[in-house]
Scaffold this motif. Structure first.
Motif, mmCIF file in Angstrom:
data_model
loop_
_atom_site.group_PDB
_atom_site.id
_atom_site.type_symbol
_atom_site.label_atom_id
_atom_site.label_comp_id
_atom_site.label_asym_id
_atom_site.label_seq_id
_atom_site.Cartn_x
_atom_site.Cartn_y
_atom_site.Cartn_z
ATOM 1 N N SER A 1 95.183 16.128 133.058
ATOM 2 C CA SER A 1 93.721 15.503 132.740
ATOM 3 C C SER A 1 93.592 14.580 133.409
ATOM 4 O O SER A 1 92.138 14.384 133.840
ATOM 5 C CB SER A 1 93.931 14.969 131.381
ATOM 6 O OG SER A 1 94.933 13.863 131.182
ATOM 7 N N LEU A 2 94.176 13.829 134.239
ATOM 8 C CA LEU A 2 93.706 12.842 135.158
ATOM 9 C C LEU A 2 93.443 13.611 136.657
ATOM 10 O O LEU A 2 92.454 12.670 137.355
ATOM 11 C CB LEU A 2 94.910 11.565 135.369
ATOM 12 C CG LEU A 2 95.389 10.785 134.215
ATOM 13 C CD1 LEU A 2 96.456 9.788 134.606
ATOM 14 C CD2 LEU A 2 93.956 9.973 134.035
ATOM 15 N N LEU A 3 94.002 14.460 137.102
ATOM 16 C CA LEU A 3 93.784 14.828 138.660
ATOM 17 C C LEU A 3 93.462 16.318 138.505
ATOM 18 O O LEU A 3 92.614 16.390 139.624
ATOM 19 C CB LEU A 3 95.190 14.854 139.221
ATOM 20 C CG LEU A 3 96.012 13.675 139.426
ATOM 21 C CD1 LEU A 3 97.285 13.904 140.094
ATOM 22 C CD2 LEU A 3 95.355 12.351 140.052
ATOM 23 N N LEU A 4 93.293 16.928 137.675
ATOM 24 C CA LEU A 4 92.730 18.347 137.659
ATOM 25 C C LEU A 4 91.289 18.477 136.789
ATOM 26 O O LEU A 4 90.798 19.723 136.745
ATOM 27 C CB LEU A 4 93.607 19.408 137.119
ATOM 28 C CG LEU A 4 94.979 19.547 137.942
ATOM 29 C CD1 LEU A 4 95.914 20.594 137.217
ATOM 30 C CD2 LEU A 4 94.806 19.672 139.407
ATOM 31 N N GLY A 5 90.677 17.388 136.451
ATOM 32 C CA GLY A 5 89.567 17.472 135.667
ATOM 33 C C GLY A 5 88.218 18.152 136.296
ATOM 34 O O GLY A 5 87.627 19.240 135.722
ATOM 35 N N THR A 6 88.072 18.138 137.590
ATOM 36 C CA THR A 6 86.878 18.894 138.307
ATOM 37 C C THR A 6 87.691 20.315 139.006
ATOM 38 O O THR A 6 86.816 20.767 139.833
ATOM 39 C CB THR A 6 86.277 17.965 139.284
ATOM 40 O OG1 THR A 6 87.337 17.350 140.157
ATOM 41 C CG2 THR A 6 85.731 16.739 138.581
ATOM 42 N N ALA A 7 88.964 20.293 138.906
ATOM 43 C CA ALA A 7 89.441 21.525 139.722
ATOM 44 C C ALA A 7 88.852 22.998 139.246
ATOM 45 O O ALA A 7 88.654 22.981 138.092
ATOM 46 C CB ALA A 7 90.879 21.589 139.669
#
Length: 70
Positions: free
Chosen positions: A30-36
């Motif tokens: 949720s912190l690092l892949l939100g816009t992936a």
């Protein structure tokens, strides 16, 4: 160590492992892949969904180890 105690400890360790692992993996996602893109999410959750099995296998192997004769 008696076999029953080893199995109890191993069971508790596996439950704790799964809970902590799920929380860490979901928080990281949720912190690092939100816009992936969607395929990054798919690959991430595929691999993290399988990765917890490795430490669980080690715990199960330890649990199933025969007791030492007295």
């Amino acid at each position: 160590m008696p076999e029953r105690l080893r199995k109890l400890i191993g069971t508790v360790l596996i439950v704790v492992l799964v809970i902590v692992y799920a929380l860490v993996a979901t928080t990281f996602a949720s912190l690092l892949l939100g816009t992936a893109p969607w395929w990054v999410h798919l690959a991430y959750f595929f691999f993290t969904g399988l990765l917890w099995v490795l430490p669980a296998m080690l715990i199960i192997k330890w649990m199933e180890k025969p007791a030492k004769p007295r």
